[in-house]
Design a protein around this motif. Structure first.
Motif, short mmCIF file in Angstrom:
data_model
loop_
_atom_site.label_atom_id
_atom_site.label_comp_id
_atom_site.label_asym_id
_atom_site.label_seq_id
_atom_site.Cartn_x
_atom_site.Cartn_y
_atom_site.Cartn_z
N GLU A 41 46.20 47.96 -18.08
CA GLU A 41 44.91 47.32 -17.83
C GLU A 41 44.23 48.02 -16.65
O GLU A 41 44.87 48.31 -15.65
CB GLU A 41 45.11 45.84 -17.54
N HIS A 42 42.94 48.31 -16.81
CA HIS A 42 42.20 49.01 -15.75
C HIS A 42 42.22 48.16 -14.48
O HIS A 42 42.08 46.94 -14.53
CB HIS A 42 40.77 49.28 -16.21
N GLU A 43 42.38 48.82 -13.34
CA GLU A 43 42.51 48.11 -12.07
C GLU A 43 41.21 47.48 -11.60
O GLU A 43 41.22 46.43 -10.96
CB GLU A 43 43.05 49.06 -11.00
N THR A 44 40.07 48.13 -11.88
CA THR A 44 38.81 47.62 -11.34
C THR A 44 37.80 47.17 -12.41
O THR A 44 36.80 46.57 -12.06
CB THR A 44 38.13 48.70 -10.46
N ILE A 45 38.06 47.48 -13.68
CA ILE A 45 37.17 47.04 -14.75
C ILE A 45 37.92 46.02 -15.59
O ILE A 45 38.76 46.39 -16.42
CB ILE A 45 36.69 48.22 -15.63
N PRO A 46 37.65 44.73 -15.39
CA PRO A 46 38.39 43.70 -16.13
C PRO A 46 38.20 43.84 -17.64
O PRO A 46 37.11 44.14 -18.11
CB PRO A 46 37.77 42.39 -15.63
N GLY A 47 39.28 43.63 -18.37
CA GLY A 47 39.20 43.65 -19.82
C GLY A 47 39.15 45.02 -20.44
O GLY A 47 38.83 45.16 -21.62
N MET A 48 39.49 46.05 -19.69
CA MET A 48 39.47 47.41 -20.23
C MET A 48 40.88 48.00 -20.14
O MET A 48 41.62 47.75 -19.19
CB MET A 48 38.48 48.29 -19.46
N THR A 49 41.23 48.80 -21.15
CA THR A 49 42.55 49.40 -21.26
C THR A 49 42.46 50.90 -20.98
O THR A 49 41.53 51.56 -21.45
CB THR A 49 43.12 49.17 -22.68
N THR A 50 43.41 51.40 -20.21
CA THR A 50 43.42 52.83 -19.85
C THR A 50 44.72 53.49 -20.27
O THR A 50 45.73 52.82 -20.50
CB THR A 50 43.27 53.02 -18.33
N VAL A 51 44.67 54.81 -20.34
CA VAL A 51 45.87 55.60 -20.54
C VAL A 51 46.46 55.84 -19.17
O VAL A 51 45.85 56.49 -18.32
CB VAL A 51 45.55 56.95 -21.26
N ASP A 52 47.65 55.27 -18.92
CA ASP A 52 48.30 55.42 -17.62
C ASP A 52 49.26 56.60 -17.57
O ASP A 52 49.54 57.13 -16.51
CB ASP A 52 49.06 54.14 -17.27
N GLU A 53 49.79 56.98 -18.73
CA GLU A 53 50.75 58.08 -18.78
C GLU A 53 50.74 58.70 -20.17
O GLU A 53 50.61 57.99 -21.17
CB GLU A 53 52.15 57.55 -18.46
N VAL A 54 50.85 60.01 -20.23
CA VAL A 54 50.97 60.75 -21.49
C VAL A 54 52.31 61.46 -21.46
O VAL A 54 52.54 62.31 -20.59
CB VAL A 54 49.82 61.76 -21.68
N THR A 55 53.20 61.12 -22.38
CA THR A 55 54.52 61.72 -22.41
C THR A 55 54.44 63.19 -22.80
O THR A 55 53.76 63.55 -23.77
CB THR A 55 55.42 60.97 -23.42
N SER A 56 55.12 64.03 -22.04
CA SER A 56 55.13 65.47 -22.31
C SER A 56 55.73 65.73 -23.69
O SER A 56 56.76 65.19 -24.05
CB SER A 56 55.94 66.18 -21.23
N GLY A 57 55.04 66.56 -24.48
CA GLY A 57 55.52 66.91 -25.81
C GLY A 57 55.24 65.87 -26.88
O GLY A 57 55.68 66.01 -28.01
#
Length: 143
Positions: A41-57
């Motif tokens: 969940e986005h830290e400053t925009i309520p109700g929005m989803t973010t990509v926090d990590e992209v697994t290598s490969g």
């Protein structure tokens, strides 16, 4: 645009910028499940989803997802009962049919976004997941 009946239609859709204070761009990314992303969940925009990590490969890395991408929409699947009139008249209840459509993730609970992305496993045609993201631009160029 993917319509609930499974048909597609070219249509211009406006996504108002949700990332404030920087230039951003909207793009559609296609990838195969599992994407190999950690969403949050986005830290400053309520109700929005973010990509926090992209697994290598991962499939997500190959598709072009980046940490910080804001998830704005994604394909989703649901099962509906297909009820032809003749079947209803004969006392039948219909048959299940999987439909694929675009799901707006803006201001949706995190769990609903996760369910929508995961529901693409039900796609009988096993098509790639389409995710619309908003990405902050660095120095007015795409990263």
């Amino acid at each position: 645009i993917l319509k609930p009946d499974g048909s597609t239609m070219d249509e211009k859709v406006q996504f108002p910028a949700r990332i404030k204070g920087v230039n951003s761009t909207i793009m559609a990314i296609e990838g195969s499940l599992p994407l190999g992303l950690v969403l949050g969940e986005h830290e400053t925009i309520p109700g929005m989803t973010t990509v926090d990590e992209v697994t290598s490969g991962s499939n997500g890395e190959a598709a072009g997802f980046q940490v910080g991408d804001l998830i704005r929409a994604c394909t989703s699947c649901r099962v509906e009962m297909d009820q032809p009139v003749w079947q209803l008249m004969a006392g039948g209840i219909g048959r299940p049919k999987t439909v694929r459509f675009m799901f707006s993730t803006d201001f949706q609970p995190f769990e609903k976004v996760m369910d929508a992305i995961g529901s693409n496993r039900m796609d009988p045609e096993q098509r790639q997941v389409i995710v619309v993201v908003e990405r902050a631009m660095e120095n007015n160029d795409l990263r």
